[in-house]
Design a protein around this motif. Sequence first.
Motif, PDB file in Angstrom:
ATOM      1  N   MET A   1       0.829  -1.082  -0.160  1.00  0.00           N
ATOM      2  CA  MET A   1      -0.044  -0.076  -0.025  1.00  0.00           C
ATOM      3  C   MET A   1       0.838   1.411   0.022  1.00  0.00           C
ATOM      4  O   MET A   1       1.927   1.459   0.587  1.00  0.00           O
ATOM      5  CB  MET A   1      -0.903  -0.084   1.227  1.00  0.00           C
ATOM      6  N   ILE A   2       0.377   2.310  -0.813  1.00  0.00           N
ATOM      7  CA  ILE A   2       0.984   3.674  -0.607  1.00  0.00           C
ATOM      8  C   ILE A   2       0.308   4.465   0.487  1.00  0.00           C
ATOM      9  O   ILE A   2      -1.064   4.623   0.482  1.00  0.00           O
ATOM     10  CB  ILE A   2       0.915   4.138  -2.021  1.00  0.00           C
ATOM     11  N   ASN A   3       1.095   5.103   1.218  1.00  0.00           N
ATOM     12  CA  ASN A   3       0.509   5.865   2.348  1.00  0.00           C
ATOM     13  C   ASN A   3       0.969   7.137   2.054  1.00  0.00           C
ATOM     14  O   ASN A   3       2.043   7.655   2.229  1.00  0.00           O
ATOM     15  CB  ASN A   3       0.915   5.268   3.800  1.00  0.00           C
ATOM     16  N   ILE A   4      -0.119   8.116   2.113  1.00  0.00           N
ATOM     17  CA  ILE A   4       0.264   9.517   2.139  1.00  0.00           C
ATOM     18  C   ILE A   4      -0.581  10.216   2.944  1.00  0.00           C
ATOM     19  O   ILE A   4      -1.744   9.507   3.304  1.00  0.00           O
ATOM     20  CB  ILE A   4      -0.260  10.217   0.558  1.00  0.00           C
ATOM     21  N   THR A   5      -0.315  11.436   3.340  1.00  0.00           N
ATOM     22  CA  THR A   5      -1.093  12.323   4.095  1.00  0.00           C
ATOM     23  C   THR A   5      -1.648  13.574   3.380  1.00  0.00           C
ATOM     24  O   THR A   5      -1.002  14.147   2.649  1.00  0.00           O
ATOM     25  CB  THR A   5      -0.296  12.872   5.249  1.00  0.00           C
ATOM     26  N   ILE A   6      -2.977  13.840   3.627  1.00  0.00           N
ATOM     27  CA  ILE A   6      -3.511  15.138   3.207  1.00  0.00           C
ATOM     28  C   ILE A   6      -3.892  16.104   4.191  1.00  0.00           C
ATOM     29  O   ILE A   6      -4.442  15.659   5.086  1.00  0.00           O
ATOM     30  CB  ILE A   6      -4.824  14.523   2.182  1.00  0.00           C
ATOM     31  N   GLU A   7      -3.526  17.365   4.029  1.00  0.00           N
ATOM     32  CA  GLU A   7      -4.211  18.106   4.804  1.00  0.00           C
ATOM     33  C   GLU A   7      -5.199  19.202   4.100  1.00  0.00           C
ATOM     34  O   GLU A   7      -4.799  19.607   2.917  1.00  0.00           O
ATOM     35  CB  GLU A   7      -2.835  19.070   5.018  1.00  0.00           C
ATOM     36  N   ASP A   8      -6.155  18.984   4.785  1.00  0.00           N
ATOM     37  CA  ASP A   8      -7.365  19.821   4.069  1.00  0.00           C
ATOM     38  C   ASP A   8      -7.244  21.313   4.350  1.00  0.00           C
ATOM     39  O   ASP A   8      -6.189  21.903   5.011  1.00  0.00           O
ATOM     40  CB  ASP A   8      -8.649  19.318   4.382  1.00  0.00           C
ATOM     41  N   ARG A   9      -8.000  22.360   3.697  1.00  0.00           N
ATOM     42  CA  ARG A   9      -7.923  23.830   3.672  1.00  0.00           C
ATOM     43  C   ARG A   9      -8.127  24.066   5.341  1.00  0.00           C
ATOM     44  O   ARG A   9      -7.750  25.216   5.562  1.00  0.00           O
ATOM     45  CB  ARG A   9      -9.117  24.292   2.920  1.00  0.00           C
ATOM     46  N   ASN A  10      -8.672  23.348   6.084  1.00  0.00           N
ATOM     47  CA  ASN A  10      -8.816  23.781   7.463  1.00  0.00           C
ATOM     48  C   ASN A  10      -7.594  23.437   8.387  1.00  0.00           C
ATOM     49  O   ASN A  10      -7.491  23.459   9.741  1.00  0.00           O
ATOM     50  CB  ASN A  10     -10.078  23.147   8.095  1.00  0.00           C
ATOM     51  N   GLY A  11      -6.612  22.804   7.793  1.00  0.00           N
ATOM     52  CA  GLY A  11      -5.310  22.192   8.200  1.00  0.00           C
ATOM     53  C   GLY A  11      -5.363  20.788   8.981  1.00  0.00           C
ATOM     54  O   GLY A  11      -4.244  20.362   9.591  1.00  0.00           O
ATOM     55  N   GLU A  12      -6.294  19.979   8.847  1.00  0.00           N
ATOM     56  CA  GLU A  12      -6.684  18.934   9.355  1.00  0.00           C
ATOM     57  C   GLU A  12      -5.850  17.760   8.406  1.00  0.00           C
ATOM     58  O   GLU A  12      -6.314  17.749   7.269  1.00  0.00           O
ATOM     59  CB  GLU A  12      -8.091  18.381   9.629  1.00  0.00           C
ATOM     60  N   GLN A  13      -5.250  17.042   8.991  1.00  0.00           N
ATOM     61  CA  GLN A  13      -4.479  15.874   8.248  1.00  0.00           C
ATOM     62  C   GLN A  13      -5.090  14.363   8.485  1.00  0.00           C
ATOM     63  O   GLN A  13      -5.456  14.251   9.790  1.00  0.00           O
ATOM     64  CB  GLN A  13      -3.095  15.975   8.485  1.00  0.00           C
ATOM     65  N   LYS A  14      -5.206  13.822   7.629  1.00  0.00           N
ATOM     66  CA  LYS A  14      -5.699  12.270   7.420  1.00  0.00           C
ATOM     67  C   LYS A  14      -4.840  11.693   6.370  1.00  0.00           C
ATOM     68  O   LYS A  14      -4.415  12.147   5.397  1.00  0.00           O
ATOM     69  CB  LYS A  14      -7.164  12.599   6.892  1.00  0.00           C
ATOM     70  N   SER A  15      -4.618  10.204   7.097  1.00  0.00           N
ATOM     71  CA  SER A  15      -3.742   9.406   6.110  1.00  0.00           C
ATOM     72  C   SER A  15      -4.625   8.815   5.144  1.00  0.00           C
ATOM     73  O   SER A  15      -5.899   8.480   5.431  1.00  0.00           O
ATOM     74  CB  SER A  15      -3.227   8.351   6.909  1.00  0.00           C
ATOM     75  N   VAL A  16      -4.272   8.614   3.880  1.00  0.00           N
ATOM     76  CA  VAL A  16      -5.015   7.751   2.705  1.00  0.00           C
ATOM     77  C   VAL A  16      -4.022   6.775   2.490  1.00  0.00           C
ATOM     78  O   VAL A  16      -2.898   6.792   2.142  1.00  0.00           O
ATOM     79  CB  VAL A  16      -5.200   8.898   1.822  1.00  0.00           C
ATOM     80  N   GLU A  17      -4.733   5.458   2.374  1.00  0.00           N
ATOM     81  CA  GLU A  17      -3.973   4.304   1.808  1.00  0.00           C
ATOM     82  C   GLU A  17      -4.568   4.183   0.123  1.00  0.00           C
ATOM     83  O   GLU A  17      -5.832   4.053   0.030  1.00  0.00           O
ATOM     84  CB  GLU A  17      -4.190   3.298   2.779  1.00  0.00           C
ATOM     85  N   ILE A  18      -3.401   3.915  -0.571  1.00  0.00           N
ATOM     86  CA  ILE A  18      -3.858   3.719  -1.999  1.00  0.00           C
ATOM     87  C   ILE A  18      -3.091   2.369  -2.549  1.00  0.00           C
ATOM     88  O   ILE A  18      -2.089   2.234  -2.109  1.00  0.00           O
ATOM     89  CB  ILE A  18      -3.196   4.729  -2.765  1.00  0.00           C
ATOM     90  N   PRO A  19      -3.748   1.422  -3.128  1.00  0.00           N
ATOM     91  CA  PRO A  19      -3.104   0.360  -3.219  1.00  0.00           C
ATOM     92  C   PRO A  19      -2.042   0.347  -4.378  1.00  0.00           C
ATOM     93  O   PRO A  19      -2.224   1.472  -5.333  1.00  0.00           O
ATOM     94  CB  PRO A  19      -4.276  -0.727  -3.960  1.00  0.00           C
ATOM     95  N   GLU A  20      -0.958  -0.127  -4.186  1.00  0.00           N
ATOM     96  CA  GLU A  20       0.348   0.001  -5.039  1.00  0.00           C
ATOM     97  C   GLU A  20      -0.250  -0.084  -6.615  1.00  0.00           C
ATOM     98  O   GLU A  20       0.589   0.523  -7.542  1.00  0.00           O
ATOM     99  CB  GLU A  20       1.342  -0.926  -4.783  1.00  0.00           C
ATOM    100  N   GLU A  21      -0.808  -0.911  -6.891  1.00  0.00           N
ATOM    101  CA  GLU A  21      -1.131  -1.476  -8.372  1.00  0.00           C
ATOM    102  C   GLU A  21      -2.035  -0.437  -9.128  1.00  0.00           C
ATOM    103  O   GLU A  21      -2.311  -0.394 -10.406  1.00  0.00           O
ATOM    104  CB  GLU A  21      -1.395  -2.866  -8.716  1.00  0.00           C
ATOM    105  N   ILE A  22      -2.907   0.504  -8.454  1.00  0.00           N
ATOM    106  CA  ILE A  22      -3.550   1.502  -8.701  1.00  0.00           C
ATOM    107  C   ILE A  22      -3.033   2.256  -9.976  1.00  0.00           C
ATOM    108  O   ILE A  22      -1.983   2.968  -9.638  1.00  0.00           O
ATOM    109  CB  ILE A  22      -4.579   2.004  -7.604  1.00  0.00           C
TER     110      ILE A  22
END
Length: 106
Positions: A1-22
């Motif tokens: 899995m590819i793990n990235i972190t996204i920070e929204d416009r309010n400064g809240e960060q969440k981890s997102v997992e994406i399958p490697e083959e996608i």
Amino acid sequence: MINITIEDRNGEQKSVEIPEEISLSLMEVLKASDYNILATCGGMALCATCHVQVLKGLEDLPAAGNDEMDMLDTLPDAGFDSRLACQIRMSENLNGMVFRIRGDEQ
């Protein structure tokens, strides 16, 4: 899995997992993950409404192409760490990267 972190416009960060083959762009992952991102042109690097700031891992991304650089040049708030989410393809190189959403909302 590819793990990235996204920070929204309010400064809240969440981890997102994406399958490697996608085979998706970061813009498509953001939309599929229910982030409010406009992406008017649908990923053609024609609108810059999927503008993101790379908070961690910029050096691991391939250089922006001419079309992407031309669009970023139209943004008054673009910086050296700005990219278009539609031009970033999911790959193992993105693992651990952190992105802040900067583009227009829907």
